[in-house]
Design a protein around this motif. Sequence first.
Motif, short mmCIF file in Angstrom:
data_model
loop_
_atom_site.label_atom_id
_atom_site.label_comp_id
_atom_site.label_asym_id
_atom_site.label_seq_id
_atom_site.Cartn_x
_atom_site.Cartn_y
_atom_site.Cartn_z
N ARG A 46 -11.98 -34.58 24.41
CA ARG A 46 -11.84 -33.85 25.67
C ARG A 46 -10.70 -34.45 26.47
NH1 ARG A 46 -17.01 -31.36 27.56
NH2 ARG A 46 -17.48 -30.05 25.77
N THR A 47 -10.03 -33.60 27.22
CA THR A 47 -8.95 -34.07 28.09
C THR A 47 -9.21 -33.56 29.50
OG1 THR A 47 -7.37 -34.07 26.28
CG2 THR A 47 -6.45 -34.02 28.50
N THR B 64 -1.41 -34.58 35.27
CA THR B 64 -1.78 -35.91 34.80
C THR B 64 -2.98 -35.73 33.89
OG1 THR B 64 -1.16 -36.64 37.01
CG2 THR B 64 -2.20 -38.27 35.59
N ALA B 65 -3.00 -36.43 32.75
CA ALA B 65 -4.04 -36.15 31.75
C ALA B 65 -4.68 -37.44 31.25
CB ALA B 65 -3.42 -35.39 30.58
N VAL B 66 -5.98 -37.36 31.00
CA VAL B 66 -6.71 -38.47 30.39
C VAL B 66 -7.54 -37.93 29.24
CG1 VAL B 66 -8.59 -38.30 32.10
CG2 VAL B 66 -8.32 -40.39 30.76
N ARG B 67 -7.55 -38.67 28.14
CA ARG B 67 -8.28 -38.23 26.96
C ARG B 67 -9.45 -39.15 26.67
NH1 ARG B 67 -5.00 -37.93 21.34
NH2 ARG B 67 -4.71 -40.13 21.84
N VAL B 68 -10.58 -38.57 26.30
CA VAL B 68 -11.71 -39.35 25.79
C VAL B 68 -12.10 -38.78 24.43
CG1 VAL B 68 -12.70 -40.29 27.90
CG2 VAL B 68 -13.26 -37.95 27.23
N ALA C 16 -7.14 -31.31 42.45
CA ALA C 16 -7.81 -30.35 41.57
C ALA C 16 -7.82 -30.87 40.14
CB ALA C 16 -7.08 -29.02 41.63
N VAL C 17 -8.95 -30.68 39.46
CA VAL C 17 -9.07 -31.13 38.07
C VAL C 17 -9.50 -29.98 37.17
CG1 VAL C 17 -9.56 -33.54 38.59
CG2 VAL C 17 -11.44 -31.92 38.45
N GLU C 18 -9.22 -30.12 35.88
CA GLU C 18 -9.56 -29.12 34.88
C GLU C 18 -9.85 -29.87 33.59
OE1 GLU C 18 -10.84 -26.31 33.54
OE2 GLU C 18 -9.82 -25.45 35.29
N GLU C 19 -10.44 -29.18 32.62
CA GLU C 19 -10.77 -29.87 31.38
C GLU C 19 -10.25 -29.09 30.17
OE1 GLU C 19 -14.97 -31.33 29.66
OE2 GLU C 19 -14.61 -31.82 31.77
N LEU C 20 -9.64 -29.80 29.22
CA LEU C 20 -9.20 -29.16 27.97
C LEU C 20 -10.16 -29.56 26.86
CD1 LEU C 20 -5.34 -29.89 27.83
CD2 LEU C 20 -6.47 -27.81 28.67
N HIS C 21 -10.52 -28.60 26.01
CA HIS C 21 -11.40 -28.91 24.89
C HIS C 21 -10.59 -29.04 23.61
CE1 HIS C 21 -15.30 -27.63 27.10
NE2 HIS C 21 -14.53 -28.40 27.82
N GLY C 22 -11.30 -29.09 22.50
CA GLY C 22 -10.75 -29.41 21.18
C GLY C 22 -9.31 -29.06 20.89
N ASN D 209 -6.85 -27.21 22.35
CA ASN D 209 -5.85 -27.41 23.40
C ASN D 209 -5.57 -28.88 23.64
OD1 ASN D 209 -5.17 -24.80 24.04
ND2 ASN D 209 -6.78 -24.55 25.59
N SER D 210 -6.65 -29.65 23.55
CA SER D 210 -6.54 -31.09 23.73
C SER D 210 -5.62 -31.69 22.68
CB SER D 210 -7.94 -31.69 23.60
OG SER D 210 -8.13 -32.71 24.51
N SER D 211 -5.84 -31.32 21.42
CA SER D 211 -5.02 -31.85 20.33
C SER D 211 -3.57 -31.46 20.51
CB SER D 211 -5.50 -31.32 18.98
OG SER D 211 -6.85 -31.65 18.81
N THR D 212 -3.32 -30.19 20.86
CA THR D 212 -1.95 -29.71 21.05
C THR D 212 -1.26 -30.50 22.15
OG1 THR D 212 -2.68 -27.52 20.41
CG2 THR D 212 -0.55 -27.67 21.51
N PHE D 213 -1.97 -30.67 23.27
CA PHE D 213 -1.39 -31.37 24.41
C PHE D 213 -0.89 -32.76 24.01
CE2 PHE D 213 -1.56 -34.34 27.92
CZ PHE D 213 -0.83 -33.69 28.90
N TRP D 214 -1.76 -33.51 23.33
CA TRP D 214 -1.39 -34.91 23.01
C TRP D 214 -0.36 -34.98 21.90
CZ3 TRP D 214 -2.15 -38.27 26.59
CH2 TRP D 214 -3.17 -38.05 27.52
N ARG D 215 -0.37 -33.99 21.01
CA ARG D 215 0.65 -33.97 19.97
C ARG D 215 2.03 -33.78 20.61
NH1 ARG D 215 -1.80 -30.76 16.67
NH2 ARG D 215 -0.82 -28.85 17.41
N GLU D 216 2.09 -32.90 21.60
CA GLU D 216 3.38 -32.67 22.28
C GLU D 216 3.84 -33.92 23.03
OE1 GLU D 216 3.04 -27.83 23.00
OE2 GLU D 216 2.72 -29.19 24.70
#
Lengths: 494, 410
Positions: free
Chosen positions: B187-188, B240-244, B267-273, B275-282
């Motif tokens: 999750r991000t 700004t993003a944090v991953r767990v 404001a905060v939001e959450e990325l799941h599987g 989208n999360s992978s794509t974000f961190w790969r970029e």
Amino acid sequence: MLMPKPEADILAQRQGLIADLRQIVSGEGVIADEIALRVYESDGLSAYRQTPMAVVLPETVAQISDIMRLCDQRGVKIVPRGAGTSLSGGALPLEDGIILGLGKFNRILEIDYENRAVRVQPGVTNLGISQAVDAEGFYYAPDPSSQIACSIGGNVAENAGGVHCLKYGVTTNNLLGLEMVLLSGEVIRLGGKHLDSGGYDLMGLLTGSEGLLGVITEITVRILKKPETARALLIGFPSSEAAGACVGQVIGSGIIPGGMEMMDKAAIHASEEFCHAGYPLEAEALLIVELDGPGREVDHLIEKVGAIAEGCGSTSLRISETEAERDAFWAGRKAAFPAIGRISPDYMCMDGTIPRNRLPEVLARMGELSKKHGLAVANVFHAGDGNLHPLILFDANAGELETAEEFGADILRLCVEVGGVLTGEHGIGVEKRDLMAEVFTEQDLAQQQRIKCAFDPNGRLNPGKVFPVLHRCAELGQLVVHKGKIPFPEIPRF
Amino acid sequence: MTENLKPTDAAQVGEVLAWTAGSGKSVELIGGGSKAGLGRPMITDYRLDLSALEGVNLYEPEELVLRAGAATPLGEIQAMLAQQRQQMAFEPPDYAGLYQHDKDQTIGGVLATNLAGPRRIKAGAARDHFLGVAGISGRGEAFKSGGRVVKNVTGYDLCKLMAGSFGTLAALTEVTIKVLPAPEKIRTVLLFGQEDGTAILAMSQAAGSPHEVSGLAHLPSAIAARSSVSYVQTAGASVTAVRVEGPGPSVEHRAAALREQWGSFGAVEELHGHNSSTFWREVANVAHLLPQADAVIWKLSVTPSLGAETMAAALSEGGEGYYDWAGGLLWLSVPLLNDGHSDGGVALVRGALIGPDAGHATLMRGPDDLRERIDVFQPGAPALAALSARIKDSFDPRGLLNPGRMYVAV
């Protein structure tokens, strides 16, 4: 154990050397009195003893630079010493050398929570770092059993581990910066609070170099926030095979426990008699598995590990419900060494690492070796990372030291034979020096010694440790020169 | 004229390097050739193609260990690990986009350049997973170090020395790495609209939490707008993003806790599987700064709390950048005047490093003539540079392996 032959002309310099050292470090910082020197005659490997020419206890980096330069000029050997808890003789003095003690470098220089870093002098104890940041809920992860006494400088020199290595890494994975002094007196700073090196990773090279390359004068470590919760399982097994299978399946299922320790029957019984932790005495092997993290994660994983253990034929299973109970589970393991000390006049603690899945075979063959040498052995095992600590029971007064040493060497050869190594966290020192050829070829060792030459061309820093045969740097540097001849006709061109 | 040689095994690599060592011929080492654009350009007598040294020789998932020929394609190893739900925890980035090619990198190349992705802050870099090595030194001598176990103090740790040495000490022939279980769930948590300085503070708080975060990055709004993850692209603000990562219930719990922690900032939001992978790969692959023809790319490793200040100083004459590693890793794109004299911003970028132990700046992409003219890697203090040169000598006394790749003399 054969040490380098003391050099007569160096021994003859003793009075002049002491006078020069007193020019650098005044008052009680230079110890030359025969009786007082005996305090330093051995480290944690007390089977070997040697009084040094002198002990010097500097208080500043500038003094260390001066001492190094002085000794280099005079040709005097230097043995650095932290808290003196080495189990491999890393701080064993040399007859024609001095001890450079770092006990006065005992200050915490900076705590930086924002960057999760603590900058300390090398004489600060391992536990001292965790205690200094405890109030804010942080800790320093590597936790060798000697953490109450051992210094962080010594931890760097030996790349110390502990029971939480599989999840949190050993010393080398938890360092951010180092400062060291070379024999030339030059001060070199590596890293800081940033990650990785811009050039060669000399911090990685220094870690585990056993005081042979430079004297470490400052260390920056990474600290972590303590996990929300930690709970432990205490699991009894009818055989070491079953316990070993459980360890493999836990990891194979994707779980990396905070700690995973195994004890054999001899260690279980000794510990239980000593501290009554409630260990299952009928078990052939005992596993302590600790899981840490958020409460929900820990509960979830405790259930999974319990089910795996049952599938592996566990005969008893207890899960800690309180912190006191978790501490009790660990108390027996942490007291294993003194517990063995209670039932045997002497014991020798070995430190090999093996591939985890070879454990049952190694234990069985160790049993045969025990019969062959006529000495008992108890085993505690960092099961998560394969680091094995066989404790050989013997009586030095009955003349059993030599047999114990032979037994120990046989165990380490066995570790190497199954794909492991001579030492996981105690270092080679003098103890395992002569077994290095079991692992390395002459060419491997020559390359390692060439690296030493890059730091210490005259071989004055802690010689006689780690390397079984010392070569002069000039000899190591020679290169075979090929002439003419069209090379490698059989190698494909493209 | 450079002659190309392709030895078929480690023994032939040894023969070649023994001969070149004896005859004083220089050698460029190539695995997959995917990072030829990283480091200073070289002209050598021979080019040694090591690609025949490939294949996984040992993989024991329960032992968390894998051994392979140094030129084994990373993709092959990753596919093998994925089948067992395992991974290389240091998250090796893929710079094919950065260097504009489609070559697959090799495991030896990843280790020799000590790369790591966003998970560096939790899991360490390539160096931390490098358990054993066999190689041939510039003297043409085979040597080994380490082993297949994680706890080992048997002799000097030459794996650390090989990691990040860019082939200037030895040709790696076989490597052993630690592998780890892949997380069950990712999750991000995203935080929107923060200035760089505040974002660094938010990331520091998350890094200092007990939530075992495995990624902390900050993208200024113009850069966030280039993400292919719609939440990020359309934010119209900095992200700004944090991953767990980890077991399901734990990840949900930690993501919720971080949302609450960061909710006090904005404001905060959450990325799941996915989208999360794509974000961190970029983030790992520097995708947001590409493609840019008239710019060079710098990578800076700094004290995280000084990240924003460093970024501002380095970009004071133009360019853009983003943060990884909780603010400790800066990726910059700096305009380049193609006049043959531009310094690629080197003075400004290195001048931006603050204080003693300030960290280091590496020119990750730039034209050949620029990489020849300036220091691609951070120059060390004189005593350190001299020591590094002596270590180079101990492996390669005639300076024949990848000569000048890291520094003029190294």
